[in-house]
Design a protein around this motif. Structure first.
Motif, PDB file in Angstrom:
ATOM      1  N   PHE A 198     -13.213   0.851  -0.769  1.00  0.00           N
ATOM      2  CA  PHE A 198     -11.616  -0.863  -0.343  1.00  0.00           C
ATOM      3  C   PHE A 198     -11.755  -1.409   0.378  1.00  0.00           C
ATOM      4  O   PHE A 198     -10.970  -1.361   1.516  1.00  0.00           O
ATOM      5  CB  PHE A 198     -10.555  -0.201  -0.599  1.00  0.00           C
TER       6      PHE A 198
ATOM      7  N   HIS B 251      -8.699  10.010  -7.612  1.00  0.00           N
ATOM      8  CA  HIS B 251      -9.953   9.405  -7.991  1.00  0.00           C
ATOM      9  C   HIS B 251     -11.281   9.507  -8.045  1.00  0.00           C
ATOM     10  O   HIS B 251     -11.159   9.564  -6.328  1.00  0.00           O
ATOM     11  CB  HIS B 251      -9.186   7.661  -7.944  1.00  0.00           C
TER      12      HIS B 251
ATOM     13  N   SER C 251      -9.928  -4.360   1.268  1.00  0.00           N
ATOM     14  CA  SER C 251      -8.555  -3.624   2.042  1.00  0.00           C
ATOM     15  C   SER C 251      -7.395  -4.358   2.747  1.00  0.00           C
ATOM     16  O   SER C 251      -8.123  -3.832   3.924  1.00  0.00           O
ATOM     17  CB  SER C 251      -8.136  -2.658   0.989  1.00  0.00           C
TER      18      SER C 251
ATOM     19  N   CYS D 287     -13.251   4.044 -12.453  1.00  0.00           N
ATOM     20  CA  CYS D 287     -12.669   2.798 -12.110  1.00  0.00           C
ATOM     21  C   CYS D 287     -11.526   3.004 -10.720  1.00  0.00           C
ATOM     22  O   CYS D 287      -9.968   3.691 -12.176  1.00  0.00           O
ATOM     23  CB  CYS D 287     -12.434   2.559 -13.585  1.00  0.00           C
ATOM     24  N   VAL D 288     -11.672   2.571  -9.572  1.00  0.00           N
ATOM     25  CA  VAL D 288     -10.830   2.467  -8.957  1.00  0.00           C
ATOM     26  C   VAL D 288     -10.119   1.595  -8.439  1.00  0.00           C
ATOM     27  O   VAL D 288     -10.788   0.328  -8.144  1.00  0.00           O
ATOM     28  CB  VAL D 288     -11.649   3.843  -7.558  1.00  0.00           C
ATOM     29  N   THR D 289      -8.669   1.056  -9.308  1.00  0.00           N
ATOM     30  CA  THR D 289      -7.809  -0.160  -8.450  1.00  0.00           C
ATOM     31  C   THR D 289      -7.240   0.164  -7.071  1.00  0.00           C
ATOM     32  O   THR D 289      -7.104   0.879  -6.230  1.00  0.00           O
ATOM     33  CB  THR D 289      -7.080  -0.208  -9.372  1.00  0.00           C
ATOM     34  N   ALA D 290      -7.985  -1.020  -6.764  1.00  0.00           N
ATOM     35  CA  ALA D 290      -7.187  -1.063  -4.615  1.00  0.00           C
ATOM     36  C   ALA D 290      -5.505  -1.313  -5.057  1.00  0.00           C
ATOM     37  O   ALA D 290      -5.130  -1.136  -5.121  1.00  0.00           O
ATOM     38  CB  ALA D 290      -8.152  -2.311  -4.205  1.00  0.00           C
TER      39      ALA D 290
END
Length: 186
Positions: A166, A80, A169, A20-23
């Motif tokens: 992302f 990540h 982003s 799980c990669v958070t922006a």
């Protein structure tokens, strides 16, 4: 029903592989900075403990320690996903060094880890505003002492990876600077 289960299983498998990669948070003003980079850490020759091993090509969950050259403050960040991408939002402008790489594998209650402190530290400068792209770092650690670290100037590849992860982003439309790493020879 079979199709829905297959899609759900594929989604879970993707999360397990990529994580799980958070922006990164959006910029907080025009002088806010995002540092992006990538690390691939190849380890060989270490023992395996209860199925846990640090050996292999490690890209996900590698810990990078940066050292602020002026204040000696340490900043730690983890990579990540399978390409070793990392980012630090809100990094203060200044001179930094990559001072340590660390990786740990855990299987049940067993674990194996490796810490790599390079003899030559790579320095780079972060200026205010936009994205500072340091490219990829390739490190090799061998129990027999054949260790190395190198800066790979794959700036476009790293930016492409960031955009894939992302897509929405606001950092994608911010100015991107190529920030080469220089060996500290002092």
């Amino acid at each position: 029903m079979k199709v829905a289960m297959s899609v759900a299983l594929a989604a879970v498998c993707s999360l397990l592989v990529v994580g799980c990669v958070t922006a990164p948070p959006p910029p907080n003003g025009s002088s806010d900075t995002l540092l992006v980079g990538g690390v691939v850490f190849t380890v060989q020759g270490l023992k395996t403990y209860g199925g846990a091993t640090a050996n292999g090509k490690q890209a996900n969950n590698v810990e990078i320690t940066l050292l602020n050259a002026y204040t000696n403050a340490k900043i730690e960040v983890r990579t990540h996903g399978p390409n070793g991408l990392f980012y630090i939002a809100g990094l203060k402008p200044g001179e930094y060094e990559i001072s340590r790489l660390y990786y740990r594998d855990t299987v049940g209650s067993s674990w194996a880890d490796v810490t790599f402190t390079p003899r030559t530290l790579f320095e780079f400068r972060v200026d205010p505003g936009g994205v500072s792209n340091i490219g990829f770092i390739r490190a090799k650690f061998d129990e027999l002492g054949s260790n190395s670290i190198a800066s790979e100037h794959e700036f476009k590849t790293l930016r492409t990876e960031f955009r894939k992860l992302f897509t929405n982003s606001p950092w994608n439309s911010a100015p991107w600077r190529t920030v080469p790493l220089f060996p500290n020879t002092a």
